[in-house]
Design an enzyme around this catalytic site. Structure first.
Site, PDB file in Angstrom:
ATOM      1  N   ARG A  80       0.254  -4.920  -4.536  1.00 39.88           N
ATOM      2  CA  ARG A  80      -0.213  -3.534  -4.564  1.00 39.88           C
ATOM      3  C   ARG A  80       0.887  -2.555  -4.978  1.00 39.88           C
ATOM      4  NH1 ARG A  80      -4.218  -0.963  -1.968  1.00 39.88           N
ATOM      5  NH2 ARG A  80      -2.595   0.551  -1.553  1.00 39.88           N
ATOM      6  N   CYS A 121      -7.596  -5.939   0.222  1.00 40.43           N
ATOM      7  CA  CYS A 121      -6.312  -6.525   0.587  1.00 40.43           C
ATOM      8  C   CYS A 121      -6.469  -7.167   1.953  1.00 40.43           C
ATOM      9  CB  CYS A 121      -5.273  -5.427   0.629  1.00 40.43           C
ATOM     10  SG  CYS A 121      -3.681  -6.002   1.160  1.00 40.43           S
ATOM     11  N   ARG A 170       7.121 -13.924  -1.001  1.00 40.61           N
ATOM     12  CA  ARG A 170       7.028 -12.574  -1.575  1.00 40.61           C
ATOM     13  C   ARG A 170       8.143 -11.677  -1.056  1.00 40.61           C
ATOM     14  NH1 ARG A 170       1.380  -9.709  -1.290  1.00 40.61           N
ATOM     15  NH2 ARG A 170       2.836  -8.132  -2.012  1.00 40.61           N
ATOM     16  N   ILE A 173      -6.082   4.232  -2.312  1.00 40.49           N
ATOM     17  CA  ILE A 173      -5.030   4.893  -3.076  1.00 40.49           C
ATOM     18  C   ILE A 173      -5.375   6.365  -3.280  1.00 40.49           C
ATOM     19  CG2 ILE A 173      -4.023   2.954  -4.345  1.00 40.49           C
ATOM     20  CD1 ILE A 173      -6.115   3.788  -6.575  1.00 40.49           C
ATOM     21  N   ASP A 174      -6.333   6.853  -2.463  1.00 38.94           N
ATOM     22  CA  ASP A 174      -6.798   8.224  -2.656  1.00 38.94           C
ATOM     23  C   ASP A 174      -5.660   9.251  -2.547  1.00 38.94           C
ATOM     24  OD1 ASP A 174      -6.787   7.358   0.048  1.00 38.94           O
ATOM     25  OD2 ASP A 174      -7.851   9.172   0.641  1.00 38.94           O
ATOM     26  N   LEU A 175      -4.699   8.998  -1.665  1.00 40.82           N
ATOM     27  CA  LEU A 175      -3.636   9.995  -1.486  1.00 40.82           C
ATOM     28  C   LEU A 175      -2.734  10.070  -2.716  1.00 40.82           C
ATOM     29  CD1 LEU A 175      -2.764   9.183   2.229  1.00 40.82           C
ATOM     30  CD2 LEU A 175      -4.137  11.080   1.366  1.00 40.82           C
ATOM     31  N   ASP A 199       5.230  -3.605   9.962  1.00 44.58           N
ATOM     32  CA  ASP A 199       5.684  -4.874   9.394  1.00 44.58           C
ATOM     33  C   ASP A 199       6.373  -5.766  10.433  1.00 44.58           C
ATOM     34  OD1 ASP A 199       4.643  -4.243   6.941  1.00 44.58           O
ATOM     35  OD2 ASP A 199       6.539  -3.591   6.061  1.00 44.58           O
ATOM     36  N   LYS A 209      13.261  -5.004   0.291  1.00 45.03           N
ATOM     37  CA  LYS A 209      12.170  -5.143  -0.672  1.00 45.03           C
ATOM     38  C   LYS A 209      11.506  -3.791  -0.919  1.00 45.03           C
ATOM     39  CE  LYS A 209       7.984  -6.696   0.878  1.00 45.03           C
ATOM     40  NZ  LYS A 209       6.951  -5.709   0.503  1.00 45.03           N
TER      41      LYS A 209
HETATM   42  C1  UD1 Z   1       4.253   0.449   2.620  1.00 43.12           C
HETATM   43  C2  UD1 Z   1       5.067  -0.815   2.628  1.00 43.12           C
HETATM   44  C3  UD1 Z   1       4.460  -1.843   3.570  1.00 43.12           C
HETATM   45  C4  UD1 Z   1       4.273  -1.225   4.950  1.00 43.12           C
HETATM   46  C5  UD1 Z   1       3.541   0.100   4.873  1.00 43.12           C
HETATM   47  C6  UD1 Z   1       3.499   0.831   6.208  1.00 43.12           C
HETATM   48  C7  UD1 Z   1       5.985  -0.810   0.390  1.00 43.12           C
HETATM   49  C8  UD1 Z   1       6.017  -1.440  -0.945  1.00 43.12           C
HETATM   50  N1  UD1 Z   1       5.118  -1.338   1.275  1.00 43.12           N
HETATM   51  O1  UD1 Z   1       2.948   0.098   2.132  1.00 43.12           O
HETATM   52  O2  UD1 Z   1       5.337  -2.968   3.673  1.00 43.12           O
HETATM   53  O3  UD1 Z   1       3.522  -2.117   5.759  1.00 43.12           O
HETATM   54  O4  UD1 Z   1       4.191   0.979   3.940  1.00 43.12           O
HETATM   55  O5  UD1 Z   1       4.776   1.040   6.695  1.00 43.12           O
HETATM   56  O6  UD1 Z   1       6.753   0.079   0.686  1.00 43.12           O
HETATM   57  N2  UD1 Z   1      -3.576   5.127   3.007  1.00 43.12           N
HETATM   58  C9  UD1 Z   1      -4.650   5.897   2.643  1.00 43.12           C
HETATM   59  N3  UD1 Z   1      -4.693   6.394   1.360  1.00 43.12           N
HETATM   60  C10 UD1 Z   1      -3.720   6.152   0.447  1.00 43.12           C
HETATM   61  C11 UD1 Z   1      -2.616   5.372   0.843  1.00 43.12           C
HETATM   62  C12 UD1 Z   1      -2.579   4.866   2.134  1.00 43.12           C
HETATM   63  O7  UD1 Z   1      -5.547   6.122   3.434  1.00 43.12           O
HETATM   64  O8  UD1 Z   1      -3.818   6.641  -0.684  1.00 43.12           O
HETATM   65  C13 UD1 Z   1      -3.525   4.553   4.373  1.00 43.12           C
HETATM   66  C14 UD1 Z   1      -3.570   3.026   4.358  1.00 43.12           C
HETATM   67  O9  UD1 Z   1      -4.885   2.560   4.278  1.00 43.12           O
HETATM   68  C15 UD1 Z   1      -2.910   2.697   5.661  1.00 43.12           C
HETATM   69  C16 UD1 Z   1      -1.911   3.824   5.851  1.00 43.12           C
HETATM   70  O10 UD1 Z   1      -2.281   4.848   4.948  1.00 43.12           O
HETATM   71  O11 UD1 Z   1      -3.845   2.714   6.715  1.00 43.12           O
HETATM   72  C17 UD1 Z   1      -0.476   3.439   5.595  1.00 43.12           C
HETATM   73  O12 UD1 Z   1      -0.335   2.887   4.331  1.00 43.12           O
HETATM   74  P1  UD1 Z   1       0.905   3.170   3.385  1.00 43.12           P
HETATM   75  O13 UD1 Z   1       1.970   3.900   4.123  1.00 43.12           O
HETATM   76  O14 UD1 Z   1       0.389   3.774   2.135  1.00 43.12           O
HETATM   77  O15 UD1 Z   1       1.376   1.711   3.072  1.00 43.12           O
HETATM   78  P2  UD1 Z   1       1.934   1.256   1.697  1.00 43.12           P
HETATM   79  O16 UD1 Z   1       2.696   2.372   1.098  1.00 43.12           O
HETATM   80  O17 UD1 Z   1       0.871   0.581   0.908  1.00 43.12           O
END
Ligand code: UD1
Length: 429
Positions: free
Chosen positions: A93, A117, A403, A124-126, A311, A22
């Site tokens: 998301r 969530c 999902r 999504i700041d990064l 996960d 996925k």
């Molecule tokens: C992806 C996976 C999800 C998995 C996760 C961690 C997809 C579609 N989903 O989610 O199944 O559980 O990786 O392996 O691939 N963060 C920030 N700022 C940002 C983005 C993330 O602070 O802009 C933080 C999040 O709050 C979290 C951490 O980074 O604590 C990890 O999140 P992230 O790796 O971004 O997860 P996703 O990409 O959403």
């Protein structure tokens, strides 16, 4: 709404084939927005999140045609809009993954803000910092994020404060059409990031270093499309789905073989299954795990890849609930990803949450109960717990499971589980 009913106590035995991942399929689908050439994708898993991403692409003007089961022809020649509707971003998301490609291709991208969530804040700041570094102007207003670039994006140095998976992917996709070279430092090293890079390169992109902490993208003016016309791309197998089935075998004291896997991607899961007392054999593209009469306690800490995947935290918590001894499960990737604990406790598990850790005192047996899935993996964990619980477990809110798992019930039943999906009787008027 449907529910899943499972009666515990059957030992599983048999073989399943993992479907495509996925988390590889979703960014790869988003990446088709980067080119007007026809892309062919094979073995796309028929799960809800993939359907949602396809619906989103359709709304953006992409033409999707299923040639045969799971094989899709996707063509994003003329885009209808650069706005991802809030309704879809709210449902999933990962819809936000269209931002990078839209921005690179059209110079504009708008999406509803993902919002809260069930498993933590997940900002999504990064992603946005990355787009800004590439020259985009970002505007947050009216619950939407809007990005705009006058002209073409420009390659830049991007340092991620955390190796976020989808932020790495989004920035990588934006950078592929930028002018000059982009370096993403502290990038996520997940296999799904590598798979996306391979797909981008298959279309004529120039991405190097994916799978390491530093990804380098040399921008190209346009992606020419598959080097061999019509060549199809198959996303990597789903390591989380594979891990879930392996735990299913082990928790019941039976065995499950999963075919179509990349064993390297399962290294942390295999290591922890062995620590929990399972006998695990690793072959070329197949992993077999057999459970002991009762699993052993072991500590688990979730980390970015190659660490233990967040996960798989919920499925392992189900396994450790019936282990001999006390385990500590520490969640470091997401805050607040323990909503399944309350439900497992309703089944007799003894778990205490202390900060980012769950202290699990293994019990000899769980008891079936009505429980509700709060997210995808939490739902899988409750089904796994149901496989060993005494009596019947009824798992509600199964749309979360749909999902990301393709025919979980049917495939567990084929392995010997006493499990079925029940649809509510139609209401007579
Ligand atoms: C992806 C996976 C999800 C998995 C996760 C961690 C997809 C579609 N989903 O989610 O199944 O559980 O990786 O392996 O691939 N963060 C920030 N700022 C940002 C983005 C993330 O602070 O802009 C933080 C999040 O709050 C979290 C951490 O980074 O604590 C990890 O999140 P992230 O790796 O971004 O997860 P996703 O990409 O959403």
């Amino acid at each position: 709404m449907d529910c899943i009913r499972v009666r515990g106590g059957r030992r599983l035995g048999g073989t399943v084939r993992a479907v495509a991942a996925k988390n590889a399929a979703l960014p790869i689908l988003a990446a088709t927005l980067l080119t007007g050439a026809t892309c062919r994708l094979r073995e796309l898993p028929p799960i809800q999140d993939v359907a949602t991403m396809m619906r989103l692409l359709g709304e953006l003007g992409v033409r999707l045609t299923e040639r045969e089961a799971g094989e899709w022809e996707i063509e994003a020649r003329d885009l209808a809009t650069y706005e991802a509707p809030y309704e879809l971003v709210r449902q999933m998301r990962a819809s936000f993954l269209v931002m990078g490609p839209l921005l690179a291709r059209t110079g504009r991208a708008v999406a509803g803000l993902p919002g809260g969530c069930a498993i933590g804040v997940r900002p999504i700041d990064l992603h946005l910092k990355g787009f800004a570094a590439l020259g985009a102007e970002i505007d947050l207003a009216h619950g939407r994020v809007s990005a705009r670039v006058p002209g073409r994006l420009r390659g830049a140095h991007v340092y991620l404060d955390y190796p976020s998976v989808t932020a790495t992917e989004n920035i990588m996709m934006a950078a592929v059409l930028a002018e000059g070279t982009t370096t993403i430092e502290n990038a996520a090293e997940e296999p799904e990031v590598v798979d996306l890079a391979n797909f981008l390169n298959h279309l004529g992109g120039r991405v190097a270093g994916a799978g390491t902490r530093v990804v380098r993208v040399e921008g190209v003016r346009e992606l020419a499309g598959p080097s061999q016309a019509g060549a199809a791309y198959t996303p990597i197998p789903d390591r989380i789905e594979a891990g879930t089935f392996l735990v299913a075998g082990v928790i019941t004291g039976g065995w499950v073989a999963v075919e179509n896997v990349v064993p390297d991607h399962l290294a942390a899961i295999v290591a922890k299954l062995r620590e929990a007392g399972a006998a695990v054999e690793v072959e070329d593209a197949r992993v077999v795990a057999e459970g002991p009469a009762r699993p052993r306690a072991t500590n688990v800490k979730t980390l970015p890849y190659p660490g233990f995947p967040t996960d798989m935290q919920a499925p392992f918590l189900a396994l450790l609930s019936v282990a001999q001894g006390t385990s500590v499960v520490t969640e470091t990737v997401f805050e607040n990803r323990f909503r399944h604990v309350e439900e497992l406790k309703r089944m007799g598990a003894r778990i205490d949450i202390e900060g980012a850790g769950a202290v699990v005192q293994g019990v000899e047996r769980l008891t079936g109960a009505p429980v509700a899935a709060s997210d995808l993996r939490a739902g899988a964990a409750l089904v796994l717990a149901g496989l060993v619980a005494e009596g019947e477990t009824e798992v509600l809110e199964v749309h979360h499971i749909d999902r990301g798992y393709h025919q979980l019930v049917e495939r567990l039943a084929a392995l010997g589980a006493d499990i079925r999906r029940v649809s509510p009787a139609p209401v007579l008027t």
